[in-house]
Enzyme design. Sequence first.
Site, mmCIF file in Angstrom:
data_model
loop_
_atom_site.group_PDB
_atom_site.id
_atom_site.type_symbol
_atom_site.label_atom_id
_atom_site.label_comp_id
_atom_site.label_asym_id
_atom_site.label_seq_id
_atom_site.Cartn_x
_atom_site.Cartn_y
_atom_site.Cartn_z
ATOM 1 C CG ASP A 452 9.056 10.817 30.647
ATOM 2 O OD1 ASP A 452 8.078 10.774 29.905
ATOM 3 O OD2 ASP A 452 10.121 11.379 30.354
ATOM 4 C CG ASP A 758 14.025 10.507 29.096
ATOM 5 O OD1 ASP A 758 13.412 10.434 28.016
ATOM 6 O OD2 ASP A 758 14.001 9.596 29.949
ATOM 7 C CG ASP A 762 10.469 12.913 25.443
ATOM 8 O OD1 ASP A 762 9.448 12.422 24.938
ATOM 9 O OD2 ASP A 762 11.184 12.311 26.263
#
Length: 1029
Positions: A452, A758, A762
Site C-alpha cells: 500500500d 489494512d 483487503d
Amino acid sequence: MMDLRSRKPSEKKTLKPKLEENTAPSKVNRRRWRMAFRAIYFTRVLASLPRKVLENKSLLRSVSYHAIDVPKENQGNDNGNNPFPDVDKERLSEMVKEKILQSLADFGGIKQIATMLESHPESGISGSEADIAKRRNVFGENRYKKPPLKGFLSFVLETFKDTTIIILLVCAALSLVFGIKENGWKEGWYDGGSIIVAVILVVAVSAVSNFKQSRQFEELSDENKNIQVEVVRDGRRQPISIFDILVGDVVPLKIGNQIPADGLFLEGHSLKVDESSMTGESDHVEVNEENPFLLSGTKVTDGFGYMLVTSVGMNTAWGEMMSTIRHEVNEPTPLQSRLNVLSSIIGKVGLTVAITVLSVMLIRYFTGSTEDENGNKEFQGSKTKFDDVMKSVIDIIAAAVTILVVAIPEGLPLAVTLTLAFSMKRMMKDHAMVRRLSACETMGSATIICTDKTGTLTLNQMKVTEFWLGKEKVYASSSENVPSSEEVKHKFRELLQEAIGLNTTGSVYKRDPSAAAEISGNPTEKAILSWAVSDWAMDVNEPKHSCEKIQIESFNSQKKRSGVLVKRIKDEGVHMHWMGAAEIILAMCSHYYLKDGKEEAIDDEKRKEIATIIEGMAAQTLRCIAMAHRKVEENERIEPKLEETGLIFLGIFGLKDPCRPGVSEAVKCCKSAGVKIMMVTGDNLHTARAIAIECGILESNFNDEAIVEGVNFRNYSSEERKEKTEQIKVMARSSPLDKLLMVQTLKQKGEVVAVTGDGANDAPALKEADIGLSMGIQGTEVAKESSDIIIMDDNFATVVTVLRWGRCVFNNIQKFLQFQLTVNVAALTVNFVAAVSSGKVPLSAVQLLWVNLIMDSLGALALATEPPTNDLMRNSPIGRSKLLIITPVMWRNLIFQAIYQVAVLLILQFRGKHIFNTNERVNDTMIFNTFVLCQVFNEFNSRNLEKKNIFRGIWMNKLFLAIIAITIVLQLIMVELLKNFASTERLNWGQWGICVGTAAVSWPIAFMVKLIPVRSCISGSSRENSFHH
C-alpha cells in the site's frame, strides 16, 4: 379435571353434560371409598411416628423458628456491597446471547439498561479509577479462562515415548542387572547406569527446550489477542486494550472492527455483522433497533455505529467457547514437512546400518571372532557363562540402537522450532508480530512485495495544505500568497460545517471551551476536522445538534466516497452532502460554487479546468478529497439510495502525507535482494506516480507501461495481465478486487507474493497471497485475522526486516542441516566399517549419546539462533522450488568434511595404538575426543556456507560462543573426570594436542573446499508451485 382446566371456556361448556351422562354411579362410589381409605391410612401412619421415636429413646429436634432480616424502608441498599442493585447480570448476559427481545422490553429498553449500568449512550461511563474497580468487581474482566497448559512432565513423557529411547532404557536396565550381579554394586552399575544417565540427560534437554518454546509461543499468542479498541468514556473517545473493556462502556464500531464484548446497538447506520465465527452462517446480519444484539468475536462488515457493552469475559458466548479451545502450534510448516521427508530418508539409512552392525557383531561374537581386553575369545561355547553372554548381547544391541539414535536427525524439528521461535521473538522487537509460523520461512522466498502507499510508504500523518472553493484556491498552509478567505468563511460556514461535521465517523472533543481539541477518526478525517477547527475556527459539533441525519452512505475502499442526507431542524430543509476521491466527486457534479455563493454550470471546458487543478495537486503528492452538495426540493421523493448526479461541486482539500524516512533505502535494499516492489494504491494516477518516484519504486525516466489504473488492469485478458505484470510497478485507483486479481496473476506466473493491507476489503488479497502482511496501527481486525504477519508500526522498512528474517530462518536451517548430516555420515560410516571389519564399534553407547546431545540440542541452539546479516540481502530469492533445501554448496561442504573425519577416525581405529603407542582404552578415548572436537570445529565452518571467513560477525552471536565453550568444558569433564561413566581414560597434554590439532585441520579444509566453484543457490527463476499458503 386438569384436562378440563386447560381447555377453552367454550369447550368446557360442551363437554360437561357429556361427562355427566357417561359417568356411572358405581364408579363414583368406588372413587369415594378409595379416597376415604387413603385418608385413614395416612392418619394412622402419622399417629405411629411418635411411638417409634419414644421407643428409640431419642428425640428428633428441629429449629423452632426462622429469623428473617427485614431492612427498614429508609435503610436502602448498601451501595458498597451492591453497586448495581437493579441489574441481574446473568439475565442480561442470557438476553444478548439468546437474542431475547422480550427480556429487553422487560428491562425497559436499551436506554434504561444504560441508566441501570450507570452509563450514558453518548458520553459512556465516567472511567474513574473507583468506577473501573467497581465494574470489574461486579461484572468481571474481559478475559476468558484458558484450558490448562501442558506441564513440563507432559513434555518429558512425550520424549520418553520414543521407541529408540525405550529400547535403550531396557538394554541399560538389563546391563545394570547383569553388571551388578557380576561385579557387585560398586563396579557393576557403570555400564547400565551411565546409559540411563545419558538418556535422561538427552530427554531432559529436549523436554526443557520444547517446554520453553511452547511457553514462548503462548506468550506471542496472548500478544496477538491483545487488540486495541476505541471506547467513549466521560464523553471522550480513547483507545484501550480489549482486555480493559468494561460493562457499561460505549464502543464505536466501523467496518473491519471485531466486536470486543457482548452488547446492544445504541445508534448507527447500515451496520452489518459477520456472525459466522459464532453461528457458522455466512450471511451477514443487519443490526438495528429491531435486532440490537451484538455478540463478542463477530466482525463488522459494513456501516458504522455505537454499542453498549452488557457482558464481558466468561459471561459472553465467545468467552465460553474460547475457554474450551487451546491453540496448539502443531501444524507443520512447509519447510518442516520437507525436512520430515529428509529425516525419514536418513532414519531409514540409519536403521539399515544399525541392523547390519547388529547382525555382523552378533555373528562375529557367536563365531568366536571377538576378543576381550586380555586377548581371549569372548565366546567359547558352553564354557561361557550365561550372564556373560547376555551382557555381551545387551551391549551389542545397545550399541546398534545408539547408532540408530545418532542416525535419526531428531535435531531437525528442534532446529526449525528454535529458529522460528528465535526469529519470532526478535521480529517482535523489530515491530513485526508473526501470527502463522509458516510465514517466517515463506517470507524468505518472496520474489515480489505488493505494498500500500498510505501509512506504509508514507507517514500517515495527513495535513490539509490547500483548499480550493470551486476553481479558486482560498487556503494554503505555505507562505504562498492566497486571497483573503474571510468572505468565503462567512458565506459558506454553515455549509462547510455540515459537510465536514456530519459526513464523517470522526469526532472532536473539548473538555471545556479553552481546552485543546481532541480529534479522533482515520487520518484523512482527522486532517480535515483539524483544519476546520484550528485553521478556520469552525464548530463541527454544532450541526449534530441543529441537524438530523436521515440517510447515510458509508465510505468503503470500493466506492471511495461517502454521503449523508440531513434535515435542518430550524427550517426543515433537506440537504445532501458527498465527500470522496476528487475525480469521482467531480464526475457526479453539474454545477460548482463561486466565491460569492452563486452557482455556475460545469461545461466541458470548466470540467477540464477543475480536472487540471486536481492533477496539479496530485503531482505535488497531495491526496485530493472533494466535497459536493445539493438541496433536496420539498416535492422530491427521497430514494433508498442517495442521488449521485446533479450535485454542486463545493471544494477540494489537498492533503499532504510525507514519505517515511528511510523508505527509499528500504526499497533499494529489496531491489538489490532481487525482490520486486509494486505499489498498489487507491489514490489517483498522478499522486501515485509522484510518491512512487519519491520512494524509488519508479525511476524518473520510467516506461509508461510501469503504471496502470485498476480499471484498465481488470479489463485486460488473462494472458495480457500476465504479460503486463512484468512491467507494472504501480497500480493506481485500484479496488480491493483489483489487488486480489493482481495477486492471483502474479502467483500464476510462479511468483512468491507478499501483500500488505489494512482494510476489511483487503482480506481476500491477504488470504490469497503467500504472505499476508496487515498493518497494526491502521489495520482493521478483519485484515489482521486474514494476515500471517502484523506490521506493528505500519512501516515499509519493517516489511524489509521481515524479509531479512525470513531469509535468515531458511539460512539457519541450512547451516544446521549441513552440520548434522556431516556428523551422521561420519558416525554411521565409522561404526559400520569398524563393526564389519573388527566386530567392535569404536564409540560406546554413552559416547554416542553424548555426540547426539552435542549434535541435536546444543548444535541446534548454536546454529539456529544466528542473527541475520546484510549478506542475505545480496542473494537472489529462492522463489518456488521443489528442490530440497540441500544445495550443491552444502553437498560440497559436508562431503569433504565427512570424508576427512571418516579417514581420521578409521586410521585411529586400526592404526592408532601403533602410531601413538597406547593401549586400546586410551586409543578409544582419543577416537571419541577427536570425533567430538571435529564437530566443535565444524560448527564454525557451518556458520557460513559460502564465505571463506567463518569468523565474520562471530562476536554478534554470544550464544554461539557460549555453547562452544560449554561443549568444550563438558568434553573435558567427560574425558578427564567421568572415566567409568563415559568409558574413557585420562589423556596427557600430548594426546590432547593431537586430538585438537587433528580436529583443527577441518578449518583449512573448509577454506580450500570453498574455492571449488559450484552453483551457489537455487535460481530465482526456477519456480514451481510447491509453497502453499
